[in-house]
Motif scaffolding. Sequence first.
Motif, short mmCIF file in Angstrom:
data_model
loop_
_atom_site.label_atom_id
_atom_site.label_comp_id
_atom_site.label_asym_id
_atom_site.label_seq_id
_atom_site.Cartn_x
_atom_site.Cartn_y
_atom_site.Cartn_z
N GLY A 1 8.51 0.15 -9.18
CA GLY A 1 7.40 1.32 -8.89
C GLY A 1 6.00 1.49 -8.86
O GLY A 1 5.11 1.82 -7.66
N LEU A 2 5.93 0.08 -9.88
CA LEU A 2 4.44 0.30 -9.74
C LEU A 2 4.27 -1.25 -8.77
O LEU A 2 2.61 -0.24 -8.32
CB LEU A 2 4.03 -1.04 -11.50
N PHE A 3 4.61 -1.97 -8.83
CA PHE A 3 4.57 -2.68 -7.56
C PHE A 3 3.97 -2.04 -5.38
O PHE A 3 3.48 -2.36 -5.19
CB PHE A 3 5.08 -3.43 -6.60
N MET A 4 5.26 -0.90 -5.63
CA MET A 4 5.58 0.41 -4.22
C MET A 4 3.95 1.08 -4.32
O MET A 4 3.43 1.13 -3.48
CB MET A 4 6.27 0.65 -4.63
N CYS A 5 3.00 1.78 -5.83
CA CYS A 5 2.15 2.41 -5.90
C CYS A 5 1.54 1.63 -5.71
O CYS A 5 0.55 1.87 -4.76
CB CYS A 5 1.98 3.03 -7.31
N VAL A 6 0.91 -0.29 -5.93
CA VAL A 6 -0.54 -0.72 -5.78
C VAL A 6 -0.13 -0.95 -3.99
O VAL A 6 -1.56 -1.26 -3.97
CB VAL A 6 0.02 -2.41 -6.53
N THR B 1 3.60 3.46 5.15
CA THR B 1 2.81 2.91 3.76
C THR B 1 4.01 2.46 2.81
O THR B 1 5.02 2.96 3.19
CB THR B 1 1.97 3.85 3.04
N SER B 2 2.94 1.34 2.13
CA SER B 2 4.25 1.08 1.62
C SER B 2 5.46 -0.06 1.53
O SER B 2 5.65 -0.14 2.60
CB SER B 2 4.75 1.44 0.48
N THR B 3 6.36 -0.07 0.85
CA THR B 3 7.94 -0.67 1.62
C THR B 3 8.81 0.88 1.61
O THR B 3 9.94 0.84 1.28
CB THR B 3 8.28 -1.77 0.30
N ILE B 4 8.33 2.11 1.93
CA ILE B 4 9.47 3.14 2.04
C ILE B 4 9.26 2.86 3.67
O ILE B 4 10.08 3.83 3.87
CB ILE B 4 8.45 3.86 0.78
N GLY B 5 7.69 3.39 4.09
CA GLY B 5 7.74 3.88 5.17
C GLY B 5 6.70 5.33 5.58
O GLY B 5 6.20 5.59 5.38
N ASN B 6 7.62 6.39 5.62
CA ASN B 6 7.03 7.92 6.30
C ASN B 6 6.53 8.09 5.10
O ASN B 6 6.80 7.80 4.26
CB ASN B 6 7.91 9.04 6.54
N ILE B 7 4.93 8.54 5.09
CA ILE B 7 4.22 8.95 4.04
C ILE B 7 4.56 10.42 3.27
O ILE B 7 4.57 9.70 1.85
CB ILE B 7 2.76 9.16 4.04
N ASN B 8 5.50 11.18 3.51
CA ASN B 8 6.13 11.90 3.05
C ASN B 8 7.06 11.48 1.88
O ASN B 8 7.80 11.71 0.70
CB ASN B 8 6.65 13.17 3.70
N THR B 9 8.17 9.88 2.79
CA THR B 9 9.01 10.26 1.84
C THR B 9 8.24 8.72 0.25
O THR B 9 8.77 9.14 -0.52
CB THR B 9 9.82 8.98 2.81
N TYR B 10 7.22 8.74 0.80
CA TYR B 10 6.40 7.24 0.31
C TYR B 10 6.08 8.34 -1.06
O TYR B 10 6.17 8.18 -2.45
CB TYR B 10 5.26 7.04 0.49
N THR B 11 5.41 9.80 -1.33
CA THR B 11 5.21 10.15 -2.06
C THR B 11 6.32 11.02 -2.90
O THR B 11 6.26 11.60 -3.97
CB THR B 11 4.51 12.02 -1.70
N SER B 12 7.42 10.95 -2.97
CA SER B 12 9.19 11.43 -3.40
C SER B 12 8.92 10.61 -4.27
O SER B 12 9.62 10.64 -4.63
CB SER B 12 9.47 11.81 -2.11
#
Length: 513
Positions: free
Chosen positions: A146-151, A178-189
Amino acid sequence: MTKRSKHCSKHEFLPCLLAVYVVAVTAGMLLVYHDFYYDILETKCIYYCICTVLAILGTGGWLFLAGRPKETVNDKRNLMDLAVVVWGVAIMISTIVSPVRFYAFVGNGGRYAGCFLLMLYVGAYFCITRYYQAKEWHLVIFVAAGLFMCVFGISDFFDMDLLGFKAEIMETQRYKFTSTIGNINTYTSCVAMVMAYAGVMFAAAREKKKAAGYGLCTVVAFFALILGESDNGYLSLAAFFGLLPLYAFRSGRGIWRYVLLAAAFFTAVALVGVILRVMEGQVVPITGLFQVIAGSRFLPGMVAVLWLATGGCYLMERAGVFERPSVTSMLIKAWLVLLAAMTLAVLFMLYDVNVAGHGQRYKGLQSYLLFNDEWGTHRGYVWRIAVEDYKRFPLIQKLFGYGPDTFGFVTRMNNYPEMVERYQELFDSAHNEYLQYLVTIGPVGLLAYCGVHIAAAIQVVKKQKGNPMAVAALLAVACYDLQAAVNINQPIATPVMWTLLAVSAAGVARDAS
């Protein structure tokens, strides 16, 4: 020694298998990708399905080969188990009676959250709760991922694109992923779950190095949520700061660390505001609720007061003021009263804006309080047509829904011309997980789903409130749950949530078996 080694191997295989599985899902789902954002959903879905099918087959196969198939049956089911079973049965019935049965099973008319994927959640739940033995280092790997994902997400705010994810993406989509997740709403989750888990472990940690590590991860997650450009994240922040005191206020250490986290968050908001002003044009602009908070004239004073309060609480903790149970009990009760008052205040504001028509009183907050078709990037419209379409269902669909992840079929059948004319868009999700379940698996499935989460909270409070891992996993689920009111059920954040939910209940289920 030889006999003991064989005995340990026999009885530790399933805990080891499930430990690998828990790490593979919680950490792996945050990091795995194939062709950047182009197939991010499919890649993560396939990854989860492979991991879960292997875990279920491995568990069942080991029990059969070990001559202990009866261990797959637990005669002492608890309330959470019952709710999961009812949810699974509702999903299967909904699929069977669905007018689009194949799509309801596979889910490829939506976000792949069909019967197959949902039943994997059920199977994984029972494997984890029966045979998983929680170790802190398992979820340390989750926090590290999660730290890598956040950075990586934070680097996107500075438009650095370190791994080339956005090299060929359309400019109109550049800041929606954004990040390795995709959609920003999924990322913030996903970020919210990492933040909540690390935050609880920080509040509970006795060792200074461990506290520093968890604290750093929590603060990085604060920045990631703020810079994620999604207002959805503030719902998770409300759950985090609203519910954490019910655990943290049980000790003086937890009290001052909670105040420290509050000070760190508002400091992060202020720092991001400074960065936006100093580096205007060089960073991604942030709109929405952040502007309301960062633009408040009270923010500098609030930051100063919170840091002073942090120092004061730390000194009081060192002096032993919070060691008396009567003091911590009084603080928790006072916090519950405050939560109730804040809830009533929000309900009054919603009434005042939507019924009494006094939206102008709330200035920048009016757009968040006034519900109409344009609310929440057209979420108000989608919610309205979802309710209207559900009312037109025949009785069997009113009870069990149209079929898992078939919301897109419902809207295309009933609302296609209006959607295209008004928004040039086809809505295949309700953008509200609870409303989505009402339409797709019916009130029986929705109530069972809510029952799973309520039962998990009751079990942790009753039997594992002294276990910080269980509490941390549960708070991560709560942050997901509140954000789910405006978010989509998809095989990226949702599998992580279900895994953490099962981890929080694992000790309770084994005690009952």
